[in-house]
Design a protein around this motif. Structure first.
Motif, PDB file in Angstrom:
ATOM      1  N   LEU A   1       0.824  -1.213   0.000  1.00  0.00           N
ATOM      2  CA  LEU A   1       0.000   0.000   0.000  1.00  0.00           C
ATOM      3  C   LEU A   1       0.858   1.263   0.000  1.00  0.00           C
ATOM      4  O   LEU A   1       0.355   2.353   0.237  1.00  0.00           O
ATOM      5  CB  LEU A   1      -0.948   0.009   1.190  1.00  0.00           C
ATOM      6  N   GLY A   2       2.151   1.102  -0.232  1.00  0.00           N
ATOM      7  CA  GLY A   2       3.042   2.256  -0.328  1.00  0.00           C
ATOM      8  C   GLY A   2       3.721   2.661   0.958  1.00  0.00           C
ATOM      9  O   GLY A   2       4.435   3.654   0.994  1.00  0.00           O
ATOM     10  N   HIS A   3       3.502   1.925   2.013  1.00  0.00           N
ATOM     11  CA  HIS A   3       4.138   2.229   3.297  1.00  0.00           C
ATOM     12  C   HIS A   3       5.341   1.305   3.462  1.00  0.00           C
ATOM     13  O   HIS A   3       5.330   0.365   4.259  1.00  0.00           O
ATOM     14  CB  HIS A   3       3.156   2.056   4.453  1.00  0.00           C
ATOM     15  N   GLY A   4       6.397   1.591   2.714  1.00  0.00           N
ATOM     16  CA  GLY A   4       7.547   0.706   2.624  1.00  0.00           C
ATOM     17  C   GLY A   4       8.559   0.824   3.742  1.00  0.00           C
ATOM     18  O   GLY A   4       9.476   0.021   3.821  1.00  0.00           O
ATOM     19  N   GLN A   5       8.418   1.807   4.599  1.00  0.00           N
ATOM     20  CA  GLN A   5       9.375   1.994   5.694  1.00  0.00           C
ATOM     21  C   GLN A   5       8.706   1.689   7.033  1.00  0.00           C
ATOM     22  O   GLN A   5       7.630   2.193   7.334  1.00  0.00           O
ATOM     23  CB  GLN A   5       9.893   3.430   5.726  1.00  0.00           C
ATOM     24  N   CYS A   6       9.390   0.876   7.815  1.00  0.00           N
ATOM     25  CA  CYS A   6       8.951   0.601   9.182  1.00  0.00           C
ATOM     26  C   CYS A   6       9.978   1.244  10.104  1.00  0.00           C
ATOM     27  O   CYS A   6      11.185   1.032   9.954  1.00  0.00           O
ATOM     28  CB  CYS A   6       8.891  -0.903   9.417  1.00  0.00           C
ATOM     29  N   VAL A   7       9.495   2.055  11.031  1.00  0.00           N
ATOM     30  CA  VAL A   7      10.374   2.779  11.947  1.00  0.00           C
ATOM     31  C   VAL A   7       9.974   2.448  13.382  1.00  0.00           C
ATOM     32  O   VAL A   7       8.793   2.458  13.721  1.00  0.00           O
ATOM     33  CB  VAL A   7      10.283   4.307  11.728  1.00  0.00           C
TER      34      VAL A   7
END
Length: 159
Positions: free
Chosen positions: A66-72
């Motif tokens: 869904l385009g949320h490719g970064q996990c922080v």
């Protein structure tokens, strides 16, 4: 059948294991999988829901798709631990869709957040709007995940 507050019996643990693998199982399929007839399976399932052991049913969605490719992972330390400051921070964080999980923790930071964003600019905007705007926040340390090694929402049942 166990009463409210009792530990799940072996059939209930089997139900929990099966539903954690596939929450879309029908009661008939669930009954067949755990080795009970439909009625007792349905009663146990309802009891697990009523006791709050089963909190709900969800679809697991791939954030990157869904385009949320970064996990922080954000470690947040508060300067103020008064009731109002804590409540304000938790209220702001609770409203942010980017925050998938937020834990009050012990140790160096007061909170650990798991945040999903499109990119570093999206994360910076999240920090400006949600974290830095909260007067109770003293500091934040962020760790960008390089890759996912293991992901599971399956809780061990002891079955």
């Amino acid at each position: 059948m166990p009463e409210r507050g009792d530990a799940p019996d072996r059939f209930e643990r089997a139900i929990l294991d099966a539903l954690q693998d596939d929450a879309r199982l029908s009661v008939q399929d669930l009954a067949q999988r755990i080795g009970l007839s439909t009625s007792p399976t349905w009663r146990r399932l309802k009891a697990l829901e009523e006791r709050g052991i089963i909190r709900g049913y969800v679809a697991l969605v791939d954030a990157a798709a869904l385009g949320h490719g970064q996990c922080v992972f954000a470690h947040v330390t508060l300067a103020k631990h008064d009731r109002e400051g804590v409540a304000d921070f938790e209220r702001v964080i609770g409203r942010r869709d980017e925050v998938l999980e937020c834990f009050s923790t012990t140790g160096q930071a007061d909170y650990l957040l798991r945040v999903v964003v499109r990119d570093a600019q999206h994360y910076e905007r999240f920090l400006q709007e949600a974290v830095f705007s909260c007067p109770a926040v003293q500091q934040i340390h962020s760790n960008f995940a390089l890759r996912e090694v293991k992901f599971s929402v399956k809780v061990p049942t002891g079955a």
